[in-house]
Design a protein around this motif. Structure first.
Motif, mmCIF file in Angstrom:
data_model
loop_
_atom_site.group_PDB
_atom_site.id
_atom_site.type_symbol
_atom_site.label_atom_id
_atom_site.label_comp_id
_atom_site.label_asym_id
_atom_site.label_seq_id
_atom_site.Cartn_x
_atom_site.Cartn_y
_atom_site.Cartn_z
ATOM 1 N N ILE A 153 0.839 -1.208 0.000
ATOM 2 C CA ILE A 153 0.000 0.000 0.000
ATOM 3 C C ILE A 153 0.870 1.253 0.000
ATOM 4 C CG2 ILE A 153 -1.637 1.352 1.381
ATOM 5 C CD1 ILE A 153 -2.804 -1.366 2.335
ATOM 6 N N GLN A 154 1.905 1.254 0.826
ATOM 7 C CA GLN A 154 2.786 2.419 0.885
ATOM 8 C C GLN A 154 3.456 2.676 -0.463
ATOM 9 O OE1 GLN A 154 5.453 2.548 4.207
ATOM 10 N NE2 GLN A 154 6.807 4.057 3.277
ATOM 11 N N GLY A 155 3.903 1.623 -1.124
ATOM 12 C CA GLY A 155 4.547 1.791 -2.421
ATOM 13 C C GLY A 155 3.608 2.366 -3.453
ATOM 14 N N LYS A 156 2.350 1.922 -3.434
ATOM 15 C CA LYS A 156 1.373 2.425 -4.396
ATOM 16 C C LYS A 156 1.009 3.868 -4.110
ATOM 17 C CE LYS A 156 -0.608 0.236 -7.156
ATOM 18 N NZ LYS A 156 -0.498 1.383 -8.071
ATOM 19 N N VAL A 157 0.843 4.231 -2.831
ATOM 20 C CA VAL A 157 0.548 5.627 -2.494
ATOM 21 C C VAL A 157 1.728 6.523 -2.846
ATOM 22 C CG1 VAL A 157 0.064 7.258 -0.615
ATOM 23 C CG2 VAL A 157 -1.130 5.065 -0.695
ATOM 24 N N GLU A 158 2.936 6.030 -2.587
ATOM 25 C CA GLU A 158 4.131 6.810 -2.917
ATOM 26 C C GLU A 158 4.221 7.081 -4.414
ATOM 27 O OE1 GLU A 158 6.786 8.310 -1.188
ATOM 28 O OE2 GLU A 158 5.232 8.158 0.336
ATOM 29 N N MET A 159 3.798 6.107 -5.219
ATOM 30 C CA MET A 159 3.799 6.325 -6.663
ATOM 31 C C MET A 159 2.815 7.428 -7.022
ATOM 32 S SD MET A 159 3.370 3.653 -9.812
ATOM 33 C CE MET A 159 3.338 4.272 -11.504
ATOM 34 N N SER A 160 1.666 7.454 -6.368
ATOM 35 C CA SER A 160 0.695 8.523 -6.620
ATOM 36 C C SER A 160 1.258 9.878 -6.211
ATOM 37 C CB SER A 160 -0.603 8.245 -5.843
ATOM 38 O OG SER A 160 -1.312 7.170 -6.416
ATOM 39 N N ARG A 161 2.050 9.885 -5.150
ATOM 40 C CA ARG A 161 2.625 11.141 -4.668
ATOM 41 C C ARG A 161 3.735 11.644 -5.581
ATOM 42 N NH1 ARG A 161 6.878 13.012 -1.601
ATOM 43 N NH2 ARG A 161 7.741 10.913 -1.364
ATOM 44 N N THR A 162 4.622 10.743 -5.998
ATOM 45 C CA THR A 162 5.804 11.170 -6.749
ATOM 46 C C THR A 162 5.607 11.178 -8.261
ATOM 47 O OG1 THR A 162 6.666 8.903 -6.711
ATOM 48 C CG2 THR A 162 7.353 10.366 -4.929
ATOM 49 N N ASN A 163 4.608 10.411 -8.753
ATOM 50 C CA ASN A 163 4.394 10.317 -10.203
ATOM 51 C C ASN A 163 2.913 10.479 -10.554
ATOM 52 O OD1 ASN A 163 7.197 9.223 -11.281
ATOM 53 N ND2 ASN A 163 6.711 8.039 -9.449
ATOM 54 N N PRO A 164 2.304 11.600 -10.148
ATOM 55 C CA PRO A 164 0.860 11.764 -10.396
ATOM 56 C C PRO A 164 0.495 11.779 -11.869
ATOM 57 C CG PRO A 164 1.856 13.848 -9.684
ATOM 58 C CD PRO A 164 2.878 12.778 -9.471
ATOM 59 N N ASP A 165 1.328 12.395 -12.705
ATOM 60 C CA ASP A 165 1.024 12.431 -14.140
ATOM 61 C C ASP A 165 1.086 11.035 -14.749
ATOM 62 O OD1 ASP A 165 0.552 15.133 -14.186
ATOM 63 O OD2 ASP A 165 2.553 15.670 -14.889
ATOM 64 N N ALA A 166 2.046 10.235 -14.301
ATOM 65 C CA ALA A 166 2.163 8.869 -14.803
ATOM 66 C C ALA A 166 0.896 8.085 -14.477
ATOM 67 C CB ALA A 166 3.376 8.185 -14.181
ATOM 68 N N SER A 167 0.398 8.243 -13.273
ATOM 69 C CA SER A 167 -0.823 7.549 -12.869
ATOM 70 C C SER A 167 -2.008 7.990 -13.718
ATOM 71 C CB SER A 167 -1.114 7.814 -11.387
ATOM 72 O OG SER A 167 -2.262 7.113 -10.961
ATOM 73 N N LYS A 168 -2.087 9.282 -14.013
ATOM 74 C CA LYS A 168 -3.199 9.798 -14.812
ATOM 75 C C LYS A 168 -3.135 9.304 -16.253
ATOM 76 C CE LYS A 168 -3.627 13.913 -11.931
ATOM 77 N NZ LYS A 168 -3.296 15.345 -11.782
ATOM 78 N N VAL A 169 -1.950 9.267 -16.829
ATOM 79 C CA VAL A 169 -1.800 8.753 -18.196
ATOM 80 C C VAL A 169 -2.239 7.291 -18.243
ATOM 81 C CG1 VAL A 169 -0.164 8.188 -20.034
ATOM 82 C CG2 VAL A 169 0.057 10.347 -18.815
ATOM 83 N N PHE A 170 -1.811 6.520 -17.264
ATOM 84 C CA PHE A 170 -2.187 5.110 -17.191
ATOM 85 C C PHE A 170 -3.706 4.969 -17.067
ATOM 86 C CE2 PHE A 170 -3.083 1.232 -14.793
ATOM 87 C CZ PHE A 170 -2.390 0.295 -15.529
#
Length: 217
Positions: A103-120
């Motif tokens: 869970i922490q790794g996934k939230v951290e990805m949202s924090r550090t790579n928000p644009d990447a998450s949105k493109v996906f």
């Protein structure tokens, strides 16, 4: 000591390679931001070149088409995504610790790579036209291995009997909310943007709810 002719010949390609890598990174960053904002169809090569601070012709030297560029952006995103979704990478830990780290790794990805998450997210919402094969060949095998691990926990009585697939769907959707719907979350919290404390609160809350829901301690 003067640099020999042989060393000069060897170093020039390396310098060119570093320059190329730097320019490609600039283009990829610009493209990711625009794809996140406007989607694939709403983003033009001209707009990406302008944001990257180079001419369209120069950009096309590095990426011969928008589709090639978009696929490269997606490939980079998927590498991050798969890296953060492997419970099996934590062998030897207790299930609760593995879920917490996941869970922490996934939230951290949202924090550090928000644009990447949105493109996906936009790609998936549109039916994954460019990602379907990659997902089938790379993401699904990883998911299947993690599902097997969760089923082994269930069989051993270490967690409650739940559907492993829906467990992962829940974690993915809940953690990506803090990137894909960050404007809504920020507005609801009365903030201009989310800060580190907000993301830590998200990690703590999701960990608490999911671990409790799985019957873990």
């Amino acid at each position: 000591m003067p640099i020999s002719a042989e060393e000069t010949v060897e170093q020039k390609p390396r310098r060119r390679s570093r320059i190329r890598e730097a320019h490609e990174a600039t283009v990829l960053s610009a493209a990711e931001g625009l794809f996140a904002m406007n989607g694939y169809n709403g983003t033009s090569i001209e707009a990406i070149a302008d944001k990257a601070g180079m001419s369209k012709q120069n950009l096309l030297y590095y990426f011969p088409s928008k589709e090639v560029l978009y696929k490269r952006v997606l490939s980079n995103i998927l590498s991050l995504w798969v890296d953060k979704m492997q419970l099996l990478e934590q062998q030897g830990k207790e299930p609760a610790d593995m879920v917490r780290n996941y869970i922490q790794g996934k939230v951290e990805m949202s924090r550090t790579n928000p644009d990447a998450s949105k493109v996906f997210a936009i790609e998936i919402i549109n039916g994954a036209p460019y990602l379907k094969e990659y997902l089938q060949n790379h993401l699904l095998p990883v998911l299947e291995e993690d599902v097997k691990l969760v089923r082994s926990w269930i069989a051993e009585g270490r967690i409650d009997a739940v559907d492993p697939y829906h467990l992962f769907f829940l974690i993915w959707s809940a953690t990506q909310t803090y990137a894909d719907f960050s404007a809504q979350v920020s507005l609801s919290l009365g903030k201009d943007s989310l800060d580190d404390e907000d993301f830590q609160n998200a990690i703590d809350f999701l960990t608490h709810v999911i671990i409790k829901g799985l019957g873990m301690k």
